[in-house]
Design a protein around this motif. Structure first.
Motif, PDB file in Angstrom:
ATOM      1  N   PHE A  61       0.833  -1.206   0.000  1.00  0.00           N
ATOM      2  CA  PHE A  61       0.000   0.000   0.000  1.00  0.00           C
ATOM      3  C   PHE A  61       0.864   1.253   0.000  1.00  0.00           C
ATOM      4  N   ARG A  62       1.875   1.281   0.850  1.00  0.00           N
ATOM      5  CA  ARG A  62       2.782   2.426   0.924  1.00  0.00           C
ATOM      6  C   ARG A  62       3.544   2.612  -0.378  1.00  0.00           C
ATOM      7  N   THR A  72      -4.820  10.765  -3.576  1.00  0.00           N
ATOM      8  CA  THR A  72      -5.278  10.398  -2.239  1.00  0.00           C
ATOM      9  C   THR A  72      -5.374   8.883  -2.164  1.00  0.00           C
ATOM     10  N   ALA A  73      -4.766   8.292  -1.121  1.00  0.00           N
ATOM     11  CA  ALA A  73      -4.714   6.833  -0.983  1.00  0.00           C
ATOM     12  C   ALA A  73      -5.641   6.388   0.143  1.00  0.00           C
ATOM     13  N   ILE A  74      -6.504   5.427  -0.147  1.00  0.00           N
ATOM     14  CA  ILE A  74      -7.474   4.923   0.831  1.00  0.00           C
ATOM     15  C   ILE A  74      -7.338   3.408   0.909  1.00  0.00           C
ATOM     16  N   PHE A  75      -7.013   2.884   2.097  1.00  0.00           N
ATOM     17  CA  PHE A  75      -6.863   1.450   2.294  1.00  0.00           C
ATOM     18  C   PHE A  75      -8.087   0.902   3.015  1.00  0.00           C
ATOM     19  N   CYS A  76      -8.583  -0.228   2.539  1.00  0.00           N
ATOM     20  CA  CYS A  76      -9.780  -0.854   3.093  1.00  0.00           C
ATOM     21  C   CYS A  76      -9.446  -2.289   3.510  1.00  0.00           C
ATOM     22  N   PRO A  77      -9.145  -2.523   4.792  1.00  0.00           N
ATOM     23  CA  PRO A  77      -8.729  -3.860   5.222  1.00  0.00           C
ATOM     24  C   PRO A  77      -9.889  -4.841   5.291  1.00  0.00           C
ATOM     25  N   ALA A  97      -7.512  -1.226  -2.018  1.00  0.00           N
ATOM     26  CA  ALA A  97      -7.217   0.200  -1.876  1.00  0.00           C
ATOM     27  C   ALA A  97      -7.689   0.948  -3.108  1.00  0.00           C
ATOM     28  N   THR A  98      -7.970   2.230  -2.886  1.00  0.00           N
ATOM     29  CA  THR A  98      -8.379   3.113  -3.966  1.00  0.00           C
ATOM     30  C   THR A  98      -7.481   4.342  -3.939  1.00  0.00           C
ATOM     31  N   PHE A  99      -7.007   4.743  -5.113  1.00  0.00           N
ATOM     32  CA  PHE A  99      -6.124   5.895  -5.247  1.00  0.00           C
ATOM     33  C   PHE A  99      -6.785   6.884  -6.198  1.00  0.00           C
TER      34      PHE A  99
END
Length: 266
Positions: A61-62, A72-77, A97-99
């Motif tokens: 993700f990073r 904008t980075a959004i992580f969805c575990p 994840a969505t960017f």
């Protein structure tokens, strides 16, 4: 607007994937199979599931966030389990994840599960928890809203056939997409669905006016040469009648995963 959907395979093909994303710079990237291990500085860890051992980019993700620095980075575990640094277990989150390019304001978003719920103490038994994420962004180039949803569909060890769990999954995805999109919005729904082209999943999504571009385009599959099993389809991108498709393609070169990137220009 350029929208990409890709199962990133945990970053296994790290160098070609990061190079590809740095060059392509999609406006929106919907990325599945994302690893996030914030407690380690290691570059690589191992995923172990019985005889199945797979190198994983420890902070995939990073890495992608750095490659898409203007997003904008959004992580969805979906779950937290362990990966391995030799004999040492390392807590690691797994999901999607969505960017989103910073010039596209995210005016609404929703995150939910299409199968089971968050698994906090291990990845769980198959079929494991699966999440989905949906956003609504403002497109200044066309002076309108655009809604996008993606999921990573459940994996059944018996194959990609229709099951009651996959039918329930499709209905949850339909509900999530319907919540984010207002009447008249262009709506795109994509991801690694883990179903065959004839799945009842598509009939469920057709109830909200969605049609699939992969099957309509008569592509030969969405898997790269790194996928050694039977069945060449897993990934799909669907649109409603409000989406003006300029171009859609399944990218076969370069190979950046065992899945092919799907790219939509609207």
């Amino acid at each position: 607007m350029r929208i990409m959907s890709l199962n990133g395979w945990g970053g296994k093909l790290h160098e070609p994937l990061i190079s590809y994303l740095q060059t392509d710079q999609p406006d929106i990237l919907c990325l599945q199979e994302v690893v996030h291990s914030p407690e380690t500085s290691e570059d690589w860890l191992l995923y172990r599931d019985g005889d199945h051992v797979l190198p994983q980019r420890a902070n995939f993700f990073r890495d992608v966030a750095a490659a898409l620095a203007n997003h904008t980075a959004i992580f969805c575990p979906a779950a937290q389990g362990v990966l391995w640094n030799g004999d040492q277990p390392v807590p690691s989150q797994w999901g999607l994840a969505t960017f989103v390019r910073n010039s596209l304001p995210v005016t609404a978003q929703t995150q939910d599960f299409v199968h089971k719920g968050f698994s906090p103490h291990g990845y769980g038994d198959h079929p494991r928890s699966r999440s989905a994420h949906a956003i609504r962004v403002y497109d200044y180039a066309r002076d309108r809203m655009v809604a996008i949803a993606h999921m990573h569909g459940l994996r059944d060890v018996n194959g990609k056939m229709d099951t009651p769990e996959r039918l329930a999954q499709a209905r949850r995805l339909k509900q999530l997409a319907s919540r984010i999109a207002a009447p008249g919005d262009p709506l795109i729904v994509c991801g690694d669905f883990n179903v065959e082209p004839g799945s009842e999943t598509f009939a469920v999504l057709a109830e909200i006016g969605l049609t699939d571009l992969v099957t309509a385009g008569r592509f030969n599959g969405t898997r790269s040469s790194h996928y050694r099993k039977q069945g060449r389809f897993a990934d799909y991108m669907l649109v409603n009648q409000n989406v003006e498709v300029r171009e859609f393609t399944v990218v076969t070169e370069p190979e950046v995963s065992d899945h092919c990137p799907l790219i939509l220009e609207i």
